[in-house]
Design an enzyme around this catalytic site. Structure first.
Site, mmCIF file in Angstrom:
data_model
loop_
_atom_site.group_PDB
_atom_site.id
_atom_site.type_symbol
_atom_site.label_atom_id
_atom_site.label_comp_id
_atom_site.label_asym_id
_atom_site.label_seq_id
_atom_site.Cartn_x
_atom_site.Cartn_y
_atom_site.Cartn_z
ATOM 1 N N ASP A 10 -14.979 -0.084 8.231
ATOM 2 C CA ASP A 10 -13.625 -0.109 8.794
ATOM 3 C C ASP A 10 -13.434 1.181 9.580
ATOM 4 O O ASP A 10 -14.240 2.116 9.480
ATOM 5 C CB ASP A 10 -12.581 -0.192 7.666
ATOM 6 C CG ASP A 10 -11.143 -0.185 8.206
ATOM 7 O OD1 ASP A 10 -10.886 -0.829 9.238
ATOM 8 O OD2 ASP A 10 -10.286 0.505 7.615
ATOM 9 N N SER A 11 -12.345 1.241 10.338
ATOM 10 C CA SER A 11 -12.016 2.464 11.057
ATOM 11 C C SER A 11 -11.691 3.609 10.095
ATOM 12 O O SER A 11 -11.788 4.769 10.470
ATOM 13 C CB SER A 11 -10.811 2.214 11.955
ATOM 14 O OG SER A 11 -9.733 1.731 11.178
ATOM 15 N N CYS A 73 -12.324 -4.705 9.105
ATOM 16 C CA CYS A 73 -11.415 -4.134 10.091
ATOM 17 C C CYS A 73 -10.951 -5.283 10.980
ATOM 18 O O CYS A 73 -11.771 -5.928 11.655
ATOM 19 C CB CYS A 73 -12.151 -3.086 10.930
ATOM 20 S SG CYS A 73 -11.137 -2.406 12.264
ATOM 21 N N GLU A 152 -1.624 5.492 6.168
ATOM 22 C CA GLU A 152 -2.580 6.610 5.998
ATOM 23 C C GLU A 152 -1.855 7.871 5.515
ATOM 24 O O GLU A 152 -2.466 8.761 4.933
ATOM 25 C CB GLU A 152 -3.347 6.868 7.304
ATOM 26 C CG GLU A 152 -4.235 5.701 7.743
ATOM 27 C CD GLU A 152 -5.732 5.901 7.500
ATOM 28 O OE1 GLU A 152 -6.173 7.052 7.374
ATOM 29 O OE2 GLU A 152 -6.454 4.877 7.430
ATOM 30 N N CYS A 186 -4.429 -6.855 9.355
ATOM 31 C CA CYS A 186 -5.057 -5.538 9.370
ATOM 32 C C CYS A 186 -5.293 -5.160 7.914
ATOM 33 O O CYS A 186 -4.409 -5.377 7.066
ATOM 34 C CB CYS A 186 -4.117 -4.552 10.050
ATOM 35 S SG CYS A 186 -4.590 -2.827 9.862
ATOM 36 N N HIS A 188 -5.228 -2.490 6.409
ATOM 37 C CA HIS A 188 -4.322 -1.498 5.824
ATOM 38 C C HIS A 188 -3.079 -2.165 5.203
ATOM 39 O O HIS A 188 -2.422 -1.578 4.350
ATOM 40 C CB HIS A 188 -3.809 -0.526 6.892
ATOM 41 C CG HIS A 188 -4.779 0.554 7.258
ATOM 42 N ND1 HIS A 188 -5.938 0.325 7.945
ATOM 43 C CD2 HIS A 188 -4.723 1.891 7.033
ATOM 44 C CE1 HIS A 188 -6.567 1.474 8.146
ATOM 45 N NE2 HIS A 188 -5.853 2.439 7.596
#
Ligand code: DGL
Length: 268
Positions: A10-11, A73, A152, A186, A188
């Site tokens: 993933d990023s 991702c 994040e 996504c 996240h």
């Protein structure tokens, strides 16, 4: 039975929500995770840049002995899946098709919302797959570029005025459109499930794309008779920025800790 590892990338940290599901579904498997924390976020990048990053991420993972790679991702899955599949001999699993299957099974009204990064929404990948497999469904895509930086930063809990305001601002249009199923496109976003569920209401089903990709990976390995049979698998984590930063938030995403090593991704 196959002792090779499952590669996941993933990023940044979001893909750990998929690792959590992989560990739950297949505790015997060894997992190698790469999070490109030096270059996160991917969600606003051009397709050319995403391809360059995704190819490097794959090259790094290919230094291990792998039986499958999960692109944990949404942004890479929606923009680079075809290339990564055709360029790599190992089976590559993206999040889009498994999530579409799940959303189609859940919706009763036929109105499905999609929230994702800007690059995922612009790619049109979800609409293409929905249209090919379930042309009768109506899709409502929406880019939510502020969600990733807030997650994040750990601003993801109900009661946090910042995330609640942003979620209400983004999602009220989808609520008003009457969707009964919402794809969290996504990796996240599962950390925002409670906040998003609070805005959308209890009758809207949420689809966790990382969890669906994990299930698809399990199905693929089972079909190939490639599941591991060791008693307990391990998870190793690699990151392109400082390992301590990764470690700090990893527990939130993953619910467990493991060894983390920094790699210089520019070498791949
Ligand atoms: N977690 C990633 C995704 O699923 C990307 C977030 C980002 O890097 O912008 O899209």
């Amino acid at each position: 039975m196959n002792p090779q590892s499952i590669g996941v990338f993933d990023s940044g940290l979001g893909g750990l929500t998929a690792v959590r599901q992989l560990r739950r579904l297949m505790p015997s498997e060894n997992i190698i995770y790469f999070g490109d924390t030096a270059r996160v976020p991917y969600g606003n990048r051009s397709r050319d840049t995403l391809l360059q990053y995704a190819r490097q991420d794959m090259r790094f993972l290919n230094t291990f002995d792998l039986k499958a790679v999960v692109i944990a991702c949404g942004t890479v899955s929606t923009n680079c899946l075809e290339e990564l599949r055709s360029e790599n001999p190992v089976p590559v699993i993206g999040v889009v098709e498994p999530a579409v299957e799940r959303a189609a099974a859940l919706t009763k009204s036929g109105r499905v919302g999609l929230v994702a990064t800007r690059a995922s929404v612009t790619s049109g990948a979800y609409e293409r797959v929905f249209h090919r497999l379930y042309p009768a469904l109506e899709i409502f895509p929406l880019a939510c570029p502020l969600f990733v930086p807030l997650v994040e930063e750990g601003r993801c809990r109900p009661g946090d005025i910042v995330i609640e305001t942003v979620a209400e601002e983004y999602l009220s249009a989808l609520r008003d459109a009457g969707v009964d199923t919402l794809v969290l496109g996504c990796t996240h976003y599962p950390l925002l499930s409670e906040v998003i569920g609070g805005v959308m209401g209890p009758d809207v089903a949420l689809v966790d794309v990382g969890a669906e990709a994990a299930r698809a990976c399990q199905d693929l390995l089972a079909a190939r008779d490639a599941l591991a049979d060791r008693r307990e698998g391990s998870a190793r984590f690699y990151t392109s920025d400082r390992a301590v930063n990764f470690q700090r938030l990893a527990a939130l995403f993953l619910g467990e800790e493991g060894p983390v090593e920094q790699v210089d991704i520019s070498r791949y």
